[in-house]
Write a protein that holds these residues in place. Structure first.
Motif, PDB file in Angstrom:
ATOM      1  N   PHE A 122       0.872  -1.171   0.000  1.00 19.06           N
ATOM      2  CA  PHE A 122       0.000   0.000   0.000  1.00 19.06           C
ATOM      3  C   PHE A 122       0.907   1.218   0.000  1.00 19.06           C
ATOM      4  N   SER A 123       0.903   1.967  -1.078  1.00 20.95           N
ATOM      5  CA  SER A 123       1.865   3.062  -1.227  1.00 20.95           C
ATOM      6  C   SER A 123       1.136   4.363  -1.496  1.00 20.95           C
ATOM      7  N   LEU A 124       1.564   5.396  -0.766  1.00 18.44           N
ATOM      8  CA  LEU A 124       0.970   6.718  -0.930  1.00 18.44           C
ATOM      9  C   LEU A 124       2.079   7.745  -0.928  1.00 18.44           C
ATOM     10  N   THR A 125       2.086   8.626  -1.901  1.00 22.65           N
ATOM     11  CA  THR A 125       3.108   9.654  -1.968  1.00 22.65           C
ATOM     12  C   THR A 125       2.470  11.019  -1.794  1.00 22.65           C
ATOM     13  N   ARG A 156       0.687  -8.154  10.609  1.00 20.29           N
ATOM     14  CA  ARG A 156       1.653  -7.911   9.555  1.00 20.29           C
ATOM     15  C   ARG A 156       2.781  -6.991  10.006  1.00 20.29           C
ATOM     16  N   ASN A 157       3.955  -7.203   9.429  1.00 19.70           N
ATOM     17  CA  ASN A 157       5.067  -6.278   9.585  1.00 19.70           C
ATOM     18  C   ASN A 157       4.868  -5.154   8.569  1.00 19.70           C
ATOM     19  N   LEU A 208      10.053  -3.000   3.621  1.00 21.60           N
ATOM     20  CA  LEU A 208      10.856  -1.887   3.132  1.00 21.60           C
ATOM     21  C   LEU A 208      10.970  -1.941   1.610  1.00 21.60           C
ATOM     22  N   LYS A 209      11.181  -3.139   1.093  1.00 27.28           N
ATOM     23  CA  LYS A 209      11.287  -3.303  -0.361  1.00 27.28           C
ATOM     24  C   LYS A 209      10.012  -2.827  -1.043  1.00 27.28           C
ATOM     25  N   GLN A 210       8.856  -3.150  -0.454  1.00 26.05           N
ATOM     26  CA  GLN A 210       7.589  -2.721  -1.044  1.00 26.05           C
ATOM     27  C   GLN A 210       7.442  -1.196  -1.002  1.00 26.05           C
ATOM     28  N   LYS A 237       4.257   3.535   2.026  1.00 20.06           N
ATOM     29  CA  LYS A 237       4.035   2.475   3.006  1.00 20.06           C
ATOM     30  C   LYS A 237       4.219   1.110   2.360  1.00 20.06           C
ATOM     31  N   GLY A 238       4.733   0.171   3.116  1.00 20.90           N
ATOM     32  CA  GLY A 238       4.868  -1.196   2.646  1.00 20.90           C
ATOM     33  C   GLY A 238       4.536  -2.157   3.759  1.00 20.90           C
TER      34      GLY A 238
END
Length: 262
Positions: free
Chosen positions: A11-14, A90-91, A125-127, A109-110
């Motif tokens: 889940f990624s938000l910029t 979840r981590n 972190l990779k995500q 976010k990952g």
């Protein structure tokens, strides 16, 4: 391998505030993130390598050891922070990049369903890095940011007559004193004075890349307009060889914060 990847959710938000992440060339990655021990799970090293692969120049030294170009203009550097956003299932991590005014330029976010902490946080972190763009430095970034940081602000109400009377007999620093590195402390924090130009300087802590206070000359010798790291404007001055900042307090009055030369 495919099964492991399938367990990872992204889940990624910029968030963008004026500048974009890709506008920057330099990123400060601290030796220790707020929510983790020093290089815990190898997260600091992994972030450094990932950013370098995207053409960013990563700095890990404290600000006092930065190249002179960056010490004089810390607004050319973004500050990376990795937060632990996990729940019981979840981590999860939150990767933030903020500018010299502590404004968040980018946040991603990952999360991972891998239960092992080391593998799970590394995967999260990779995500979070998946949508980070490559560096494409903006040549106008430095000048626009530093002007915003040190721009002259109208000070809060204060009895300036009292301040000026206190300063009447205060000697100015000599030329030899201003050329060498100067350090100050109030007993709680150690700060280094960095001269940005002939009419302005900053106080910085080795533990932060954001200036503790920015001083700009006034028409009165050794009296300065001061912008604190939280954005509050006030006055500062030399008194008996020490730096004094008038700190606003909740009841509308001010207290003197004295920084003694080391």
């Amino acid at each position: 391998m495919k099964k492991i990847i399938s367990l990872s959710l992204l889940f990624s938000l910029t968030l963008l505030y004026g500048q974009k992440l890709s506008d920057y060339e330099y990123v400060y990655v601290p030796a220790k993130f707020k929510d983790y021990e020093t290089n815990q799970y190898n997260l600091n090293n992994l972030l450094k390598k990932a950013l370098e692969s995207k053409k960013y120049k990563v700095i890990q030294e404290e600000m006092a050891n930065w190249p002179s170009e960056l010490r004089q203009n810390p607004c050319k550097v973004l500050n990376a922070e990795l937060l632990n956003d996990s729940n019981m299932f979840r981590n999860r991590v939150k990767l933030q990049f903020s500018d010299c005014q502590k404004k968040v330029v980018s946040e991603t976010k990952g999360n991972s369903m891998l239960k092992e902490f080391d593998l799970g946080f590394q995967d999260a972190l990779k995500q979070s890095l998946a949508t980070i763009p490559a560096s494409m430095p903006d040549p106008n970034l430095a000048s626009s940011n530093i002007k915003e940081t040190i721009k002259e602000a109208v000070p809060l109400p204060i009895d300036q007559k009292v301040v000026l009377e206190e300063k009447k007999d205060t000697p100015s620093p000599t030329v030899s004193e201003t050329k060498k590195a100067e350090s100050y402390t109030n007993g709680k924090v150690n700060l280094q004075k960095i001269q940005i130009s002939k009419d302005q300087f900053i106080l910085v802590s080795s533990s932060s890349s954001v200036p503790f206070a920015t001083f700009k000359n006034t028409t009165k010798a050794d009296v300065y307009r001061v912008t604190l790291e939280n954005g509050i404007s006030t006055l500062g001055y030399y008194e008996n060889g020490n730096l004094v900042i008038e700190i606003p307090i909740n009841d509308g009055n001010y207290k003197k914060e004295v920084f003694t030369a080391k």
